[in-house]
Design an enzyme around this catalytic site. Structure first.
Site, PDB file in Angstrom:
ATOM      1  N   GLY A 123       0.793  -1.220   0.000  1.00 15.99           N
ATOM      2  CA  GLY A 123       0.000   0.000   0.000  1.00 15.99           C
ATOM      3  C   GLY A 123       0.826   1.271   0.000  1.00 15.99           C
ATOM      4  O   GLY A 123       0.414   2.273   0.588  1.00 15.99           O
ATOM      5  N   TYR A 169       1.795   2.203  -5.596  1.00 15.98           N
ATOM      6  CA  TYR A 169       1.130   1.011  -6.100  1.00 15.98           C
ATOM      7  C   TYR A 169      -0.391   1.153  -5.973  1.00 15.98           C
ATOM      8  O   TYR A 169      -0.908   2.142  -5.469  1.00 15.98           O
ATOM      9  CB  TYR A 169       1.626  -0.235  -5.359  1.00 15.98           C
ATOM     10  CG  TYR A 169       2.986  -0.689  -5.817  1.00 15.98           C
ATOM     11  CD1 TYR A 169       3.120  -1.636  -6.828  1.00 15.98           C
ATOM     12  CD2 TYR A 169       4.152  -0.163  -5.263  1.00 15.98           C
ATOM     13  CE1 TYR A 169       4.372  -2.060  -7.258  1.00 15.98           C
ATOM     14  CE2 TYR A 169       5.409  -0.573  -5.681  1.00 15.98           C
ATOM     15  CZ  TYR A 169       5.507  -1.525  -6.687  1.00 15.98           C
ATOM     16  OH  TYR A 169       6.745  -1.930  -7.118  1.00 15.98           O
ATOM     17  N   GLY A 183       8.665  -4.044  19.712  1.00 14.53           N
ATOM     18  CA  GLY A 183       9.342  -2.886  19.157  1.00 14.53           C
ATOM     19  C   GLY A 183       8.961  -1.599  19.845  1.00 14.53           C
ATOM     20  O   GLY A 183       9.738  -1.007  20.595  1.00 14.53           O
ATOM     21  N   ARG A 184       7.730  -1.156  19.615  1.00 13.48           N
ATOM     22  CA  ARG A 184       7.288   0.126  20.167  1.00 13.48           C
ATOM     23  C   ARG A 184       7.321   0.147  21.691  1.00 13.48           C
ATOM     24  O   ARG A 184       7.678   1.161  22.299  1.00 13.48           O
ATOM     25  CB  ARG A 184       5.886   0.440  19.655  1.00 13.48           C
ATOM     26  CG  ARG A 184       5.818   0.758  18.177  1.00 13.48           C
ATOM     27  CD  ARG A 184       4.397   0.825  17.663  1.00 13.48           C
ATOM     28  NE  ARG A 184       3.754  -0.484  17.690  1.00 13.48           N
ATOM     29  CZ  ARG A 184       2.511  -0.712  17.301  1.00 13.48           C
ATOM     30  NH1 ARG A 184       1.765   0.294  16.864  1.00 13.48           N
ATOM     31  NH2 ARG A 184       2.005  -1.921  17.332  1.00 13.48           N
TER      32      ARG A 184
END
Length: 217
Positions: A78, A82, A162-163
């Site tokens: 996205g 594209y 991660g966050r």
């Protein structure tokens, strides 16, 4: 012709002969010579700097061809201009049906694609887990409770964070004690500032001291 390492060239007659079937196949890439699909039928302006002229596209019609063809998987892309991003951008989506005009309508196509792929995969990562013989790691959106659950059930071997780690450098200790977590500030994730957003989150001890000080006051 400008050449790069490991890139095929076209400066000999032998190369010209080899390129012909490739070029011919490319010309017939679209069924019956149809235009490429897009969210619009408006042609992109030529790129004068590189001398590129883009094909006039045709509007995408609703279809379920990937499912009918029996594909095992598809990539949802996205970004970078594209198809999904073309639908989401008001600069390229001039449709007036349920897939155009408002922000909700422009995002409808991307949401429906995601929804369809999720329902094709009823157990999400489980088929990949069974097919892979190595250590299987899952990531994105897991908290302490859900992470422990999927590991205990054998759904994955490890869970990556991660966050939560960005805002809690002592995350393992906080998980061990089931302590409250610092809330991450998403707006600071990609800043050039050497302090704000990466090193200014308090440690668990600092939070405890601040809480005690606040209580005494």
């Amino acid at each position: 012709m400008q050449g790069y390492s490991e890139v095929p060239g076209i400066w000999t007659q032998e190369q010209v002969k080899a390129w012909k079937p490739i070029v011919d196949a490319t010309h017939h890439f679209q069924p019956d010579g149809q235009e490429p699909i897009s969210s619009t039928d408006k042609q992109i302006s030529p790129n004068a700097e590189f001398g590129m002229v883009y094909s006039k596209p045709r509007r995408l019609r609703t279809a379920w061809t990937a499912i009918e063809a029996g594909f095992d998987g598809v990539e949802i892309h996205g970004a970078q201009g594209y198809l999904l991003e073309q639908f989401m951008k008001d600069s390229s989506n001039d449709r007036t049906d349920e897939y155009g005009s408002s922000l909700e309508n422009r995002c409808r196509f991307a949401v429906e694609v995601i929804d369809a792929i999720v329902r094709e995969i009823p157990h999400r990562l489980l088929p990949f887990r069974k097919a892979f013989n190595g250590t299987f790691i899952a990531a994105y959106g897991y908290d302490r409770e859900e992470g422990n659950k999927v590991v205990a059930e054998g759904y994955v071997d490890l869970v990556a964070y991660g966050r939560l780690f960005l805002a809690n450098s002592d995350l393992p200790k906080r998980f061990e004690l089931n302590a409250p977590l610092n809330k991450y500030d998403h707006s600071t994730f990609y800043m050039q500032d050497p302090v704000v957003g990466y090193t200014d989150y308090p440690f668990l001890e600092d939070s405890s001291n601040n809480d005690e000080s606040s209580t005494q006051v």
